[in-house]
Each structure stands twice: as C-alpha cells, then as structure tokens.
Design an enzyme around this catalytic site. Structure first.
Site, PDB file in Angstrom:
ATOM      1  N   ARG A  75      -4.978  21.427 -11.354  1.00 34.53           N
ATOM      2  CA  ARG A  75      -4.095  20.837 -12.009  1.00 34.53           C
ATOM      3  C   ARG A  75      -5.025  20.185 -13.262  1.00 34.53           C
ATOM      4  O   ARG A  75      -4.138  20.069 -14.527  1.00 34.53           O
ATOM      5  CB  ARG A  75      -4.032  19.485 -11.159  1.00 34.53           C
ATOM      6  CG  ARG A  75      -2.932  18.373 -11.806  1.00 34.53           C
ATOM      7  CD  ARG A  75      -2.615  17.375 -10.816  1.00 34.53           C
ATOM      8  NE  ARG A  75      -1.396  16.621 -11.525  1.00 34.53           N
ATOM      9  CZ  ARG A  75      -0.730  15.739 -10.956  1.00 34.53           C
ATOM     10  NH1 ARG A  75      -0.756  15.557  -9.631  1.00 34.53           N
ATOM     11  NH2 ARG A  75       0.081  15.073 -11.706  1.00 34.53           N
ATOM     12  N   LYS A 116       1.616  11.242 -10.446  1.00 34.19           N
ATOM     13  CA  LYS A 116       0.568  10.324 -11.028  1.00 34.19           C
ATOM     14  C   LYS A 116       1.518   9.146 -11.661  1.00 34.19           C
ATOM     15  O   LYS A 116       2.428   9.207 -11.933  1.00 34.19           O
ATOM     16  CB  LYS A 116      -0.048  11.330 -12.269  1.00 34.19           C
ATOM     17  CG  LYS A 116      -1.018  12.059 -12.182  1.00 34.19           C
ATOM     18  CD  LYS A 116      -1.702  12.652 -13.548  1.00 34.19           C
ATOM     19  CE  LYS A 116      -2.779  13.643 -13.242  1.00 34.19           C
ATOM     20  NZ  LYS A 116      -3.328  14.190 -14.668  1.00 34.19           N
ATOM     21  N   GLU A 135      -5.947  16.566  -8.555  1.00 32.72           N
ATOM     22  CA  GLU A 135      -6.571  17.174  -9.805  1.00 32.72           C
ATOM     23  C   GLU A 135      -8.217  17.566  -9.450  1.00 32.72           C
ATOM     24  O   GLU A 135      -8.932  17.313 -10.401  1.00 32.72           O
ATOM     25  CB  GLU A 135      -6.613  16.203 -10.860  1.00 32.72           C
ATOM     26  CG  GLU A 135      -6.735  16.908 -12.317  1.00 32.72           C
ATOM     27  CD  GLU A 135      -6.112  15.916 -13.600  1.00 32.72           C
ATOM     28  OE1 GLU A 135      -4.911  15.527 -13.610  1.00 32.72           O
ATOM     29  OE2 GLU A 135      -7.046  15.679 -14.228  1.00 32.72           O
ATOM     30  N   GLU A 160       5.217  19.367 -24.192  1.00 40.33           N
ATOM     31  CA  GLU A 160       4.627  19.574 -22.869  1.00 40.33           C
ATOM     32  C   GLU A 160       5.237  20.901 -22.452  1.00 40.33           C
ATOM     33  O   GLU A 160       4.693  21.587 -21.619  1.00 40.33           O
ATOM     34  CB  GLU A 160       5.150  18.478 -21.971  1.00 40.33           C
ATOM     35  CG  GLU A 160       4.530  17.276 -22.415  1.00 40.33           C
ATOM     36  CD  GLU A 160       2.992  16.958 -21.845  1.00 40.33           C
ATOM     37  OE1 GLU A 160       2.494  18.023 -21.434  1.00 40.33           O
ATOM     38  OE2 GLU A 160       2.458  16.020 -22.155  1.00 40.33           O
ATOM     39  N   HIS A 173      -4.680  17.676 -24.209  1.00 34.55           N
ATOM     40  CA  HIS A 173      -4.698  16.176 -24.033  1.00 34.55           C
ATOM     41  C   HIS A 173      -6.046  15.620 -24.324  1.00 34.55           C
ATOM     42  O   HIS A 173      -5.722  14.171 -24.563  1.00 34.55           O
ATOM     43  CB  HIS A 173      -3.961  15.941 -22.708  1.00 34.55           C
ATOM     44  CG  HIS A 173      -2.634  16.097 -22.209  1.00 34.55           C
ATOM     45  ND1 HIS A 173      -1.848  17.330 -22.761  1.00 34.55           N
ATOM     46  CD2 HIS A 173      -1.598  15.325 -21.941  1.00 34.55           C
ATOM     47  CE1 HIS A 173      -0.719  17.196 -22.372  1.00 34.55           C
ATOM     48  NE2 HIS A 173      -0.526  15.985 -21.795  1.00 34.55           N
ATOM     49  N   ARG A 233       0.793  -1.100   0.160  1.00 31.77           N
ATOM     50  CA  ARG A 233      -0.100  -0.098   0.011  1.00 31.77           C
ATOM     51  C   ARG A 233       0.917   1.147  -0.100  1.00 31.77           C
ATOM     52  O   ARG A 233       0.477   2.195   0.283  1.00 31.77           O
ATOM     53  CB  ARG A 233      -1.038  -0.099   1.007  1.00 31.77           C
ATOM     54  CG  ARG A 233      -1.833  -1.317   1.064  1.00 31.77           C
ATOM     55  CD  ARG A 233      -3.222  -0.787   2.074  1.00 31.77           C
ATOM     56  NE  ARG A 233      -4.194  -2.190   2.023  1.00 31.77           N
ATOM     57  CZ  ARG A 233      -4.071  -3.247   2.646  1.00 31.77           C
ATOM     58  NH1 ARG A 233      -3.274  -3.129   3.741  1.00 31.77           N
ATOM     59  NH2 ARG A 233      -4.974  -3.991   2.409  1.00 31.77           N
ATOM     60  N   LYS A 277       4.800  23.080 -13.099  1.00 29.77           N
ATOM     61  CA  LYS A 277       4.219  21.863 -12.588  1.00 29.77           C
ATOM     62  C   LYS A 277       4.478  21.677 -11.171  1.00 29.77           C
ATOM     63  O   LYS A 277       3.344  21.372 -10.564  1.00 29.77           O
ATOM     64  CB  LYS A 277       4.908  20.577 -13.271  1.00 29.77           C
ATOM     65  CG  LYS A 277       4.336  19.433 -12.937  1.00 29.77           C
ATOM     66  CD  LYS A 277       3.761  18.432 -14.094  1.00 29.77           C
ATOM     67  CE  LYS A 277       2.780  17.287 -13.617  1.00 29.77           C
ATOM     68  NZ  LYS A 277       2.871  16.122 -14.341  1.00 29.77           N
ATOM     69  N   HIS A 305       3.694  10.485 -27.811  1.00 32.59           N
ATOM     70  CA  HIS A 305       2.764  11.307 -26.706  1.00 32.59           C
ATOM     71  C   HIS A 305       2.666  12.670 -27.157  1.00 32.59           C
ATOM     72  O   HIS A 305       1.742  13.552 -27.251  1.00 32.59           O
ATOM     73  CB  HIS A 305       3.112  11.172 -25.386  1.00 32.59           C
ATOM     74  CG  HIS A 305       2.065  11.859 -24.386  1.00 32.59           C
ATOM     75  ND1 HIS A 305       0.813  11.873 -24.263  1.00 32.59           N
ATOM     76  CD2 HIS A 305       2.488  13.225 -23.641  1.00 32.59           C
ATOM     77  CE1 HIS A 305       0.283  12.672 -23.408  1.00 32.59           C
ATOM     78  NE2 HIS A 305       1.314  13.370 -22.849  1.00 32.59           N
ATOM     79  N   ASN A 362      -3.863  19.397 -18.466  1.00 33.50           N
ATOM     80  CA  ASN A 362      -4.307  18.765 -19.638  1.00 33.50           C
ATOM     81  C   ASN A 362      -4.400  19.305 -20.862  1.00 33.50           C
ATOM     82  O   ASN A 362      -5.171  18.785 -21.843  1.00 33.50           O
ATOM     83  CB  ASN A 362      -5.524  17.960 -18.979  1.00 33.50           C
ATOM     84  CG  ASN A 362      -5.146  16.902 -17.822  1.00 33.50           C
ATOM     85  OD1 ASN A 362      -4.108  16.149 -18.080  1.00 33.50           O
ATOM     86  ND2 ASN A 362      -6.048  16.552 -16.765  1.00 33.50           N
ATOM     87  N   HIS A 364      -4.701  12.417 -26.511  1.00 30.29           N
ATOM     88  CA  HIS A 364      -4.883  11.053 -26.042  1.00 30.29           C
ATOM     89  C   HIS A 364      -5.844  10.211 -27.142  1.00 30.29           C
ATOM     90  O   HIS A 364      -5.553   9.000 -27.086  1.00 30.29           O
ATOM     91  CB  HIS A 364      -5.583  10.991 -24.529  1.00 30.29           C
ATOM     92  CG  HIS A 364      -4.603  11.320 -23.355  1.00 30.29           C
ATOM     93  ND1 HIS A 364      -5.003  11.903 -22.194  1.00 30.29           N
ATOM     94  CD2 HIS A 364      -3.348  11.362 -23.129  1.00 30.29           C
ATOM     95  CE1 HIS A 364      -4.031  11.949 -21.602  1.00 30.29           C
ATOM     96  NE2 HIS A 364      -2.829  11.402 -22.118  1.00 30.29           N
TER      97      HIS A 364
HETATM   98  N1  GLY Z   1       0.241  15.446 -17.368  1.00 30.60           N
HETATM   99  C1  GLY Z   1      -0.478  16.235 -16.465  1.00 30.60           C
HETATM  100  C2  GLY Z   1      -0.404  16.084 -14.903  1.00 30.60           C
HETATM  101  O1  GLY Z   1       0.413  15.598 -14.472  1.00 30.60           O
HETATM  102  O2  GLY Z   1      -1.346  16.456 -14.341  1.00 30.60           O
END
Ligand code: GLY
Length: 365
Positions: free
Chosen positions: A239, A141, A235, A183, A246, A119, A225, A262, A243, A250
């Site tokens: 946050r 993430k 998020e 990015e 994206h 965990r 970031k 990507h 995106n 995506h």
């Molecule tokens: N790649 C976008 C984020 O990490 O929130």
C-alpha cells in the site's frame, strides 16, 4: 444508461465500490441493518444530501442530514466533536450508519467519526469528486488534520460500501476534476500503464468529466486501489506504493498552508520522484520525462519554486519517514514501484532543482 460496475475490495470486511450513473437505489442495501442514518455533507452539497436523506426517510430509516464546513477545514477536531455530539443527541447505536456525501475531506472526516463513535459504526461513502472516487473513499483511511500536518490523526476503518456516481463529476469545477487526474496518472505509473495510454491518446478528452474514457479511467484507478488495499489495508507493504509522489506533495501542501489542491501538489511530487529515481540510477530517462509530459498534457503543474529548506523540513514529518530517514516511493521501471530509503541529500537537492525549473504557466493549482 449502462449497468453499474462492482469492484470488490477484499479483506476482513469485504465491500463493493459501485461505479455508474444514478446510484441512489444502491444505498438501501448498504445501510439495510441501520435504523438511524446520518448523512454528513458540506454546505455546498446540501441539496444532494437532502435528496439522499429523503430517499432514506421514504424507506423507513430515521435519517438526518448533518452539515459540516466546506473544504479541508472540515477535517478538524472541533468538527469531529460536533458530529460526535450530533450522534449522541440522536441516540446513534453500533448498528446505525453514517453516509458521507462529498469530496475526500468529507469521506476522511466522516470515516474518522464512524471509526471512533462507539469504537466503530458502519459508514458508506458517496464521493462526489474524482479524487474522492479514485482515492480517498476507497481503502478505509480516515483522518483529520492537526497543526503539525495533514492526516496525522486517524485510523483504518473500511466502509460498508462506496457509491461512485459519475454524473456528480459533471458539475465538478474543472480545476478540481483535473486535480483528481493526478491520482489517476499516479496509478498509471505505479500499476496500470494502460491509464497513461488512454490519457496520452486524447489529453483534452481526459480533462473532461464527460470524455469517452472517463469511466474506464475511474474504474481502472479504483481496481488498482481495491487490489492493493484488499491485500494490505494497514500499509505494511505494497500500500505504501500508493504514496508515489506524495512525500513532496504533502510537503508542498503544508508549506503552502493548504492553499494548493492536493492533486496539484501530488503532480509536482510525481515529477520530483521521477527525477529522484532517474538521478538514483533506477529509472530510465524516457519514463522519467513521460511523467512531466502526461501531467502537463492535462494541465497539471510540474514545477514549484518554494524554498528547499522549508520543503525539506515539511517532508521530515511525512508518515513514511522512519526516525530521521526519509523514504520515497520511486520506480525501477514503469509499473515497478520500490522504496528508496534514506537517499543521499545531494540527490534530493538535485531532484528538487529539476522541479524548480520554470516550465511555463501552472494552470490547475
Ligand atoms: N492515498 C493512499 C492510500 O489510500 O493508501
């Protein structure tokens, strides 16, 4: 050699992103409480990972180098299960640590395994690609892919630290380096326009891993970031602005069966949302056009001719979708991102028509 820069990421478990050259000496402090350390790496980075392992062994850790497949295919449940088996075999406890040496796929996979083993055990990311440094390795993430799409299984698990050794970029293939620039340009539009000025001043230099502004570009992108994820790890708010570009990006990756990088897909996605913002009456013509010109200047693709029905269907399972409503990040102005919820389908089609227009060779797919 100049001193490393330390960018703090706040939150419940604050950590540093260290940017500089020759950073191996920084790793010891980040894994100091761990007896066992597993250094996870793709096959192509065996030599680098073994050097990291040997350094840890010399400092008295029980260190193992653990190889995973190269590229996106490592983000698979079977590979995660293999790593769980390895951790079980070496008797990994809660105070032991994983180190991910590789690109975004390796940091996503290793982070996911660290989040789930017992965990949650510590993980240190050592990104070796531009994309990994400015995006994937920072912010906690983690995830793997499933047949339904990318990163649909994962968790938020902030690392204990991130080491961005810029010398790793010197051996990165140019297509991968340029894909990572998408990015960087993205946060230039959403948060830090100085990034756009640096790229526009000398796009050729921006495309080079040894260009005069590369460190500043990397540090500025990471600083954005760090600030955003420090305030909103999970998020719930700001946050989501990261995106930008994206949703379509995506979808293109999925429609192309992950054959596109990507960053290349995000580049087209950025042009799409700029057009969407413009057509929705949010964004001025000049800022929308600037997306295309900056991205093209570094050799990123800005058009895509895939079938709309497929792209639209792929967008519907994007993580930002709520129920049946599509959500997009758009700009009201430079560095002023907002959510556009459930746009009129005619606007989506019109914005997509703009990216379907062929504008010459697409160089860096
Ligand atoms: N790649 C976008 C984020 O990490 O929130």
């Amino acid at each position: 050699m100049t001193a490393p820069t330390r960018i703090r990421v706040d939150g419940d478990a604050p950590y540093d992103v260290v940017v500089g050259e020759g950073l191996l000496g920084e790793l010891a402090a980040m894994v100091s409480g761990s007896q066992r350390v597993a250094v996870v790496h793709p096959a192509s980075l065996r030599t680098t990972a073994e050097a990291v392992r040997d350094d840890l062994l010399a400092q008295g850790h029980e260190a193992h180098a653990v190889e995973v497949p190269d590229g996106e295919k490592q983000k698979d449940l079977k590979v995660a299960a293999y790593l769980w088996d390895v951790l079980g075999q070496v008797g990994f406890t809660r105070t032991d640590a994983l180190v991910a040496v590789g690109g975004g796929a390796t940091t996503d996979l290793t982070g996911f395994v660290a989040a789930t083993w017992l965990r949650g055990v510590p993980v240190v990311h050592v990104p070796t690609t531009l994309l990994g440094m400015v995006d994937a390795a920072v912010g906690g993430k983690t995830g793997i892919n499933t047949s339904a799409g990318k990163n649909l299984v994962g968790s938020f698990h902030p690392p204990a630290g991130v080491l961005c050794d810029l010398t790793a970029l010197e051996t990165l293939p140019v297509h991968d380096f340029v894909a990572g620039l998408a990015e960087v340009v993205k946060v230039g539009f959403t948060h830090d326009p100085r990034i756009l000025e640096l790229v526009e001043a000398d796009p050729k230099a921006a495309r080079s891993s040894t260009g005069p502004h590369i460190r500043e570009l990397v540090e500025r992108a990471i600083a954005v970031k760090a600030q955003v994820v420090g305030d909103d790890l999970t998020e719930q708010g700001a946050r989501e602005f990261l995106n930008y570009g994206h949703t379509l990006g995506h979808a293109i990756e999925k429609v192309e069966d992950y054959g596109w990088r990507h960053g290349a897909a995000v580049s087209v996605g950025l042009v799409f949302v700029a057009e969407l913002g413009r057509l929705a009456g949010r964004l001025d013509d000049a800022t929308a056009a600037r997306h295309r010109s900056v991205l093209e200047s570094v050799g990123l693709p800005t058009s895509y001719t895939g079938e709309w029905a497929k792209v639209h269907a792929a967008m519907r399972i994007d993580k930002k979708t709520r129920g049946n409503r599509l959500r997009f990040v758009v700009l009201d102005a430079l560095a002023s991102p907002r959510i556009l919820d459930d746009p009129d389908p005619t606007l989506l089609v019109a914005a997509y028509e703009e990216v379907r227009k062929d504008r010459g060779p697409e160089v860096y797919l």
